[in-house]
Design an enzyme around this catalytic site. Structure first.
Site: not given
Ligand code: CA
Length: 322
Positions: A19, A26, A91, A93, A125, A129, A132, A145, A149, A266
């Site tokens: 990844d 971002h 996420e 992606e 993904d 948080r 993380q 993570k 996925t 975000e």
């Molecule tokens: Ca990612």
């Protein structure tokens, strides 16, 4: 078999999954939350940032995603605790499947990188948080993570996307030119793709009230700072071998405006600016029963649009007592 009756499965047995972090928007937004004075780390404009992901937990669209448990430490707490994540996020992606690999020790020249790209897919993904934030220093994401996925079941081949290739967006003022090993005329002129990307959300309450999904992110693959070809070249530049079927993900595809931010972290600015859903619910992060759908399409005036299908999954409650 009619498509609606088919059970779709992953198209590839992915050997290795990497990844990246290829959207400068971002990286800047996330950096600003952590370091308001110094949002973008000095390496970002020089070296494509990535980490080795987990291939075993790649799942096909429509597989439920169970809210993970993990070690979290709220800022106000003295010591961490182990509990279900309260800050689950998506996420948005773009995924890139490797076609032709490279032998161990043999790098891939930037001018050849596009020949190693088999095709593209959509990737979610999922990211916890709170887990993380506690675990990511100094080696990057791990259990925040790797629980799941999600991938769309269709591969849109690089060949089919040829007419949708384009030059990447011009780099922002002051950005250095890529080092020579990452630079190639092909990537400069045709390294990016005209692919529109969207994230749609429904809550359990919305579905019960027969409300349609709401679009929470509208972005575009042109916002990536590094091209997929540059990611391939960089990955192999130390002699690391890529194998057919390996998956490279772009990193969250955020653009410059708030509506194009590709994750809730975000989008809600770490939960400080919640989204209001039709029906009045607020969302800082994902709740149980929320369903996230990523869609993509290659669009170019005068060309037939190519849909990417969808990458869809619903959040299931955490397991009891995990
Ligand atoms: Ca990612």
């Amino acid at each position: 078999v009619p498509q609606v009756e088919a059970d779709l499965v992953l198209p590839v047995a992915v050997g290795d999954y990497t990844d990246f972090y290829a959207s400068i928007h971002h990286a800047t937004n996330v950096g600003r939350m952590m370091r308001p004075d110094n949002p973008l780390l000095p390496n970002y404009r020089w070296v494509p940032i990535g980490y080795h992901g987990r291939a075993s937990s790649l799942v096909v669209s429509e597989t439920p995603v169970v809210r993970p448990h993990g070690q979290v430490k709220p800022e106000s707490a003295e010591v961490p605790e182990h509990r279900a994540s309260q800050r689950l996020d998506y996420e948005l992606e773009l995924g890139a499947y490797i076609g032709v690999g490279n032998a161990p020790g043999v790098p891939i020249d930037a001018s050849d990188a596009h020949r190693h790209l088999f095709g593209l897919c959509l990737v979610n993904d999922w990211s916890a948080r709170d887990i993380q934030a506690w675990e990511y220093q100094p080696l990057g994401p791990f259990l925040s993570k790797s629980f799941a996925t999600s991938l769309s079941p269709w591969v849109v081949t690089a060949q089919a996307l040829e007419p949708f290739r384009r030059a990447p967006e011009p780099r922002l003022e002051g950005a250095p030119a890529p080092l020579a090993y990452l630079d190639a005329g092909y990537e400069r002129e045709r390294g990016a793709f005209d692919v529109e990307l969207e994230v749609w959300l429904t809550s359990a309450q919305m579905r019960a009230a027969h409300q349609p999904p709401v679009c929470v992110t509208r972005s575009h693959a042109r916002h990536l700072y590094w091209t997929l070809g540059q990611l391939i070249t960089h990955h192999a530049s130390n002699g690391c071998n890529l194998r057919p079927g390996d998956l490279l993900a772009s990193g969250t595809v955020s653009g410059p405006d708030p509506a194009s931010r590709g994750c809730l972290l975000e989008r809600t600015w770490r939960g400080t600016e919640p989204l209001v859903l039709p029906g009045g619910e607020q969302r800082r992060f994902l709740e149980d029963g929320d369903e996230v759908v990523i869609r993509g399409r290659a669009v170019r005036a005068g060309r037939t649009t190519i849909g990417f299908g969808e990458c869809r999954a619903r959040i299931a409650p955490a397991r009891d007592g995990a």
